[in-house]
Design a protein around this motif. Structure first.
Motif, PDB file in Angstrom:
ATOM      1  N   HIS A  38       0.819  -1.214   0.000  1.00  0.00           N
ATOM      2  CA  HIS A  38       0.000   0.000   0.000  1.00  0.00           C
ATOM      3  C   HIS A  38       0.856   1.268   0.000  1.00  0.00           C
ATOM      4  O   HIS A  38       0.341   2.366  -0.196  1.00  0.00           O
ATOM      5  CB  HIS A  38      -0.925   0.007   1.220  1.00  0.00           C
ATOM      6  CG  HIS A  38      -0.200   0.180   2.521  1.00  0.00           C
ATOM      7  ND1 HIS A  38       0.349  -0.897   3.200  1.00  0.00           N
ATOM      8  CD2 HIS A  38       0.072   1.281   3.260  1.00  0.00           C
ATOM      9  CE1 HIS A  38       0.914  -0.454   4.302  1.00  0.00           C
ATOM     10  NE2 HIS A  38       0.758   0.864   4.368  1.00  0.00           N
ATOM     11  N   ARG A  39       2.160   1.110   0.224  1.00  0.00           N
ATOM     12  CA  ARG A  39       3.046   2.281   0.231  1.00  0.00           C
ATOM     13  C   ARG A  39       3.425   2.724  -1.191  1.00  0.00           C
ATOM     14  O   ARG A  39       3.888   3.842  -1.392  1.00  0.00           O
ATOM     15  CB  ARG A  39       4.315   1.979   1.022  1.00  0.00           C
ATOM     16  CG  ARG A  39       4.076   1.749   2.508  1.00  0.00           C
ATOM     17  CD  ARG A  39       5.377   1.527   3.242  1.00  0.00           C
ATOM     18  NE  ARG A  39       5.171   1.371   4.657  1.00  0.00           N
ATOM     19  CZ  ARG A  39       4.917   0.203   5.249  1.00  0.00           C
ATOM     20  NH1 ARG A  39       4.847  -0.906   4.501  1.00  0.00           N
ATOM     21  NH2 ARG A  39       4.733   0.128   6.550  1.00  0.00           N
ATOM     22  N   TRP A  79      -1.478   1.830 -12.819  1.00  0.00           N
ATOM     23  CA  TRP A  79      -2.895   1.789 -13.180  1.00  0.00           C
ATOM     24  C   TRP A  79      -3.782   1.912 -11.944  1.00  0.00           C
ATOM     25  O   TRP A  79      -4.809   2.608 -11.979  1.00  0.00           O
ATOM     26  CB  TRP A  79      -3.218   0.494 -13.924  1.00  0.00           C
ATOM     27  CG  TRP A  79      -2.529   0.389 -15.244  1.00  0.00           C
ATOM     28  CD1 TRP A  79      -1.553  -0.494 -15.594  1.00  0.00           C
ATOM     29  CD2 TRP A  79      -2.755   1.198 -16.410  1.00  0.00           C
ATOM     30  NE1 TRP A  79      -1.147  -0.293 -16.884  1.00  0.00           N
ATOM     31  CE2 TRP A  79      -1.872   0.741 -17.409  1.00  0.00           C
ATOM     32  CE3 TRP A  79      -3.598   2.278 -16.684  1.00  0.00           C
ATOM     33  CZ2 TRP A  79      -1.836   1.315 -18.674  1.00  0.00           C
ATOM     34  CZ3 TRP A  79      -3.566   2.844 -17.952  1.00  0.00           C
ATOM     35  CH2 TRP A  79      -2.691   2.366 -18.926  1.00  0.00           C
ATOM     36  N   LEU A  80      -3.373   1.273 -10.857  1.00  0.00           N
ATOM     37  CA  LEU A  80      -4.161   1.383  -9.627  1.00  0.00           C
ATOM     38  C   LEU A  80      -4.202   2.842  -9.158  1.00  0.00           C
ATOM     39  O   LEU A  80      -5.258   3.327  -8.725  1.00  0.00           O
ATOM     40  CB  LEU A  80      -3.562   0.496  -8.537  1.00  0.00           C
ATOM     41  CG  LEU A  80      -4.236   0.591  -7.160  1.00  0.00           C
ATOM     42  CD1 LEU A  80      -5.713   0.248  -7.247  1.00  0.00           C
ATOM     43  CD2 LEU A  80      -3.519  -0.300  -6.155  1.00  0.00           C
ATOM     44  N   GLN A  81      -3.090   3.535  -9.248  1.00  0.00           N
ATOM     45  CA  GLN A  81      -3.062   4.935  -8.822  1.00  0.00           C
ATOM     46  C   GLN A  81      -4.009   5.785  -9.665  1.00  0.00           C
ATOM     47  O   GLN A  81      -4.654   6.710  -9.153  1.00  0.00           O
ATOM     48  CB  GLN A  81      -1.641   5.488  -8.918  1.00  0.00           C
ATOM     49  CG  GLN A  81      -1.475   6.864  -8.280  1.00  0.00           C
ATOM     50  CD  GLN A  81      -1.806   6.859  -6.797  1.00  0.00           C
ATOM     51  OE1 GLN A  81      -1.299   6.034  -6.034  1.00  0.00           O
ATOM     52  NE2 GLN A  81      -2.692   7.770  -6.381  1.00  0.00           N
ATOM     53  N   GLN A  82      -4.106   5.472 -10.936  1.00  0.00           N
ATOM     54  CA  GLN A  82      -5.042   6.213 -11.790  1.00  0.00           C
ATOM     55  C   GLN A  82      -6.485   6.001 -11.326  1.00  0.00           C
ATOM     56  O   GLN A  82      -7.282   6.948 -11.305  1.00  0.00           O
ATOM     57  CB  GLN A  82      -4.894   5.780 -13.250  1.00  0.00           C
ATOM     58  CG  GLN A  82      -3.632   6.297 -13.928  1.00  0.00           C
ATOM     59  CD  GLN A  82      -3.665   6.091 -15.424  1.00  0.00           C
ATOM     60  OE1 GLN A  82      -4.723   5.928 -16.019  1.00  0.00           O
ATOM     61  NE2 GLN A  82      -2.484   6.095 -16.051  1.00  0.00           N
ATOM     62  N   ALA A 116      -8.770   4.931  -1.694  1.00  0.00           N
ATOM     63  CA  ALA A 116      -7.347   5.276  -1.617  1.00  0.00           C
ATOM     64  C   ALA A 116      -6.549   4.218  -0.869  1.00  0.00           C
ATOM     65  O   ALA A 116      -5.350   4.052  -1.107  1.00  0.00           O
ATOM     66  CB  ALA A 116      -7.173   6.639  -0.947  1.00  0.00           C
ATOM     67  N   ASP A 117      -7.203   3.504   0.065  1.00  0.00           N
ATOM     68  CA  ASP A 117      -6.499   2.474   0.844  1.00  0.00           C
ATOM     69  C   ASP A 117      -6.788   1.081   0.281  1.00  0.00           C
ATOM     70  O   ASP A 117      -6.790   0.090   1.017  1.00  0.00           O
ATOM     71  CB  ASP A 117      -6.911   2.543   2.305  1.00  0.00           C
ATOM     72  CG  ASP A 117      -8.400   2.323   2.496  1.00  0.00           C
ATOM     73  OD1 ASP A 117      -9.143   2.333   1.495  1.00  0.00           O
ATOM     74  OD2 ASP A 117      -8.828   2.113   3.652  1.00  0.00           O
TER      75      ASP A 117
END
Length: 281
Positions: free
Chosen positions: A170-171, A176-179, A188-189
């Motif tokens: 998670h750090r 693609w996940l961040q997008q 966000a978590d």
């Protein structure tokens, strides 16, 4: 232990292993033979034969090129690839308990292009995306569904994976996940307190050769399409029917030959062990 004893024991294990392996190889060869006969019993029909208002058999075979369905060409949201079908999925997995049980949570999903089409010179036949289940990735499939394979399943399929990303911390979220997080589509978590978050996108390009044997059915909207049978065999491959028949026939012959040789080697090895035992005695 003398050298002769080591050799005899090794031959005994080899003979026993070959005798056990022979019926397994024979069973696989018989299975290939049955699949070959099943494919031959379902010759390719014109794509135009699949239409509402006609008497439909329990199985129908067609061969052609993939084309868009009633939705037209669709665009996969991540890769931007134009396709006749796509599915994009974001999901997390976590293992808990003893023994470990894996739980899957789908965080976001989008698909389009179902049903797509297969076209030849006579027209177009609709194909339900459910027939892609063995070639595409869906972690929600039941054990039966995930182990149910089409005939000649080792052959090429039209499904292409254009995005496949795993985030295990998670750090540091994957690109693609961040997008997805930035667009507010997933929390966000999302990668916290789970083993991994996976982003996957799979497509079927237009113009792919496709041989399908499925169950004809009338879908919502009155469209006649080839669908996944509830039970029994089906086929979905990106190669010509004649090549599939030839491959299955060759696999059957090869398997029979391997089974015969395994049985002969096993019998010969055990015979040598028996003969050495008689001489020593």
């Amino acid at each position: 232990m003398t050298f002769l004893t080591v050799v005899v024991v090794s031959l005994g294990f080899l003979g026993f292993a070959m005798i056990v392996l022979a019926p397994v190889l024979l069973a696989l060869a018989v299975s290939d033979g049955r699949q070959h006969r099943w494919v031959r019993r379902h010759p390719v029909s014109p794509c135009a034969a699949l239409r509402p208002g006609t008497r439909l058999p329990s199985r129908l075979a067609v061969y052609g090129r993939t084309v868009p369905g009633r939705d037209g060409l669709v665009v996969a949201p991540l890769s931007g690839v134009e396709a006749v079908w796509f599915r994009t999925m974001v999901y997390s997995t976590v293992t808990s308990g003893d023994p470990g049980l894996t739980q899957t949570s789908v965080l976001w999903e989008q698909s389009a292009g179902d049903p797509f089409g297969v076209a030849d010179d006579t027209g177009t036949a609709a194909v339900s995306a459910g027939l892609l289940q063995a070639a595409s990735h869906d972690p929600r499939l039941s054990l039966w569904a995930s182990t149910r394979l089409p005939v000649a399943h080792a052959g090429p399929t039209p499904v292409r994976t254009v995005v496949d990303e795993e985030t295990t911390s998670h750090r540091r979220n994957g690109r693609w996940l961040q997008q997805f997080i930035d667009r507010g589509l997933v929390p966000a978590d999302a990668a916290r307190r789970v083993d991994r978050v996976r982003v996957i996108e799979q497509v079927v390009h237009p113009g792919e050769p496709l041989h399908v044997i499925g169950r004809p059915a009338i879908l919502d909207g009155g469209v006649a399409a080839l669908t996944l049978p509830r039970t029994g065999r089906y086929l979905l491959l990106s190669r010509e029917p004649a090549e599939t028949e030839s491959t299955l026939a060759g696999d059957r012959t090869y398997g029979m030959g391997c089974a015969l040789w395994a049985a002969l080697v096993g019998v010969a090895a055990l015979a040598v062990v028996w003969a050495v035992g008689r001489v020593v005695a």
